[in-house]
Design an enzyme around this catalytic site. Structure first.
Site, PDB file in Angstrom:
ATOM      1  CD1 TRP A 154      -2.448   1.905   4.315  1.00 35.14           C
ATOM      2  CD2 TRP A 154      -2.296   2.583   6.429  1.00 35.14           C
ATOM      3  NE1 TRP A 154      -3.108   3.103   4.414  1.00 35.14           N
ATOM      4  CE2 TRP A 154      -3.030   3.545   5.694  1.00 35.14           C
ATOM      5  CE3 TRP A 154      -2.074   2.807   7.792  1.00 35.14           C
ATOM      6  CZ2 TRP A 154      -3.537   4.705   6.270  1.00 35.14           C
ATOM      7  CZ3 TRP A 154      -2.577   3.968   8.366  1.00 35.14           C
ATOM      8  CH2 TRP A 154      -3.295   4.903   7.619  1.00 35.14           C
ATOM      9  CD  GLU A 200      -2.996 -11.553   3.518  1.00 27.19           C
ATOM     10  OE1 GLU A 200      -2.348 -11.002   4.408  1.00 27.19           O
ATOM     11  OE2 GLU A 200      -3.317 -11.004   2.457  1.00 27.19           O
ATOM     12  NE  ARG A 201      -9.604 -14.428  -1.881  1.00 27.92           N
ATOM     13  CZ  ARG A 201     -10.316 -15.416  -2.419  1.00 27.92           C
ATOM     14  NH1 ARG A 201     -11.458 -15.768  -1.864  1.00 27.92           N
ATOM     15  NH2 ARG A 201      -9.881 -16.067  -3.494  1.00 27.92           N
ATOM     16  CB  ALA A 231      -1.721   3.732  -4.544  1.00 24.50           C
ATOM     17  CB  SER A 272      -0.929   0.012   1.226  1.00 26.29           C
ATOM     18  OG  SER A 272      -1.802  -1.096   1.199  1.00 26.29           O
ATOM     19  CD  GLU A 273       3.303   3.190  -3.750  1.00 27.16           C
ATOM     20  OE1 GLU A 273       2.962   4.240  -4.357  1.00 27.16           O
ATOM     21  OE2 GLU A 273       4.193   2.420  -4.160  1.00 27.16           O
ATOM     22  CB  SER A 315      -4.900  -2.199  -1.038  1.00 26.08           C
ATOM     23  OG  SER A 315      -6.283  -1.970  -1.247  1.00 26.08           O
TER      24      SER A 315
END
Length: 263
Positions: free
Chosen positions: A156, A243-244, A130, A126-127, A132
């Site tokens: 984050w 991960e999900r 932007a 993340s930025e 995610s």
């Protein structure tokens, strides 16, 4: 199809419950949370018990366990503290991505060190402008000599400030291409020259820590590029799909989400 646990998995669950009760009783969890202290002793206990090594291949120091086994571990740690589950989850998530997408040399170098607790790993995508949305990513890695130079800002980044942590950072290596064809994954030490970390004041997750990261002319060797140049999108998909499923299984208190991974 039997969705129940095997005898070995029930024993695994009981073992993790006992480990957490011994090393992270409620009073200690409150103390760590109030002090915003990383529970290094607890992490070491996970390593000693082989919890991080559980889903990794034996040839790299793992125990050859299943996705269900990993779900059980994450659920029982998260039952005590969701903050704690992010600590082991970050290393597990990033390490498995190296196992799936890294070269044989990278696997042999990074994974034994990770599973022995010599290093930790965290992910950084993340930025500020932007979120995610990787398509709006601005951070870059430009070729210079035999290596790369990373510049940009990430936000984050959970667990990025842990001792001996290696940041798995996604950046654009071809700014003119879409994120599907122009993004790459690099492994960067969190104490590398040019890396600046700022711990954010969050509502919770005080122990693991959530960070803003600045990359200022950070030089990276080509051996730290995972999956090949401009292949970062494939790495992201490989990691986030797993991960999900693990997160879903932990949230629902079982392993229902594992079917999707197996398919």
């Amino acid at each position: 199809m039997d969705f129940g646990f095997s005898d070995e998995q029930r024993l695994l669950r009981e073992s993790v419950q006992k480990l957490m009760a011994r090393h992270a009783p409620p009073a200690e969890v409150r103390r760590l949370d109030h002090a915003k202290e990383y529970p290094a002793a607890l992490y070491d206990a996970w390593i000693e018990a082989g919890l991080l090594a559980l889903p990794f291949a034996p040839e790299y120091g793992g125990l050859g366990g299943s996705t269900v086994d990993a779900c059980i571990v994450m659920e029982e740690i998260g039952r005590v503290s969701g903050d704690f589950s992010m600590m082991i989850g970050g290393s597990m998530f990033c390490g498995l991505n190296v196992q799936r997408k890294g070269s044989e040399e990278q696997k042999k170098y990074w994974l034994p060190r990770l599973l022995k607790g010599e290093i930790k790993m965290s992910i950084s995508m993340s930025e500020p402008d932007a979120g995610s949305d990787v398509g709006a990513m601005r951070s870059t890695a430009a070729r210079e000599g035999n290596g790369y130079v990373i510049n940009g800002q990430k936000l984050w980044a959970t667990g990025a400030g842990a001792k001996n942590n290696v940041i798995n950072v996604y950046v654009k290596t071809d700014p003119k291409a879409s994120h599907r064809q122009g993004m790459s994954l690099f492994l960067v030490d969190n104490d590398a020259k040019g890396v600046e970390l700022r711990k954010l004041d969050m509502v919770g997750r005080y122990c693991t820590g959530t960070y803003e990261i600045f990359f200022n002319d950070v030089r990276v060797e080509p051996e730290r590029l995972v999956g090949g140049e401009n292949k970062g999108w494939e790495c992201i998909l490989s990691g986030l799909q797993v991960e999900r499923v693990v997160a879903a299984a932990a949230d629902c208190g079982g392993c229902l989400g594992v079917v999707e991974l197996a398919s």
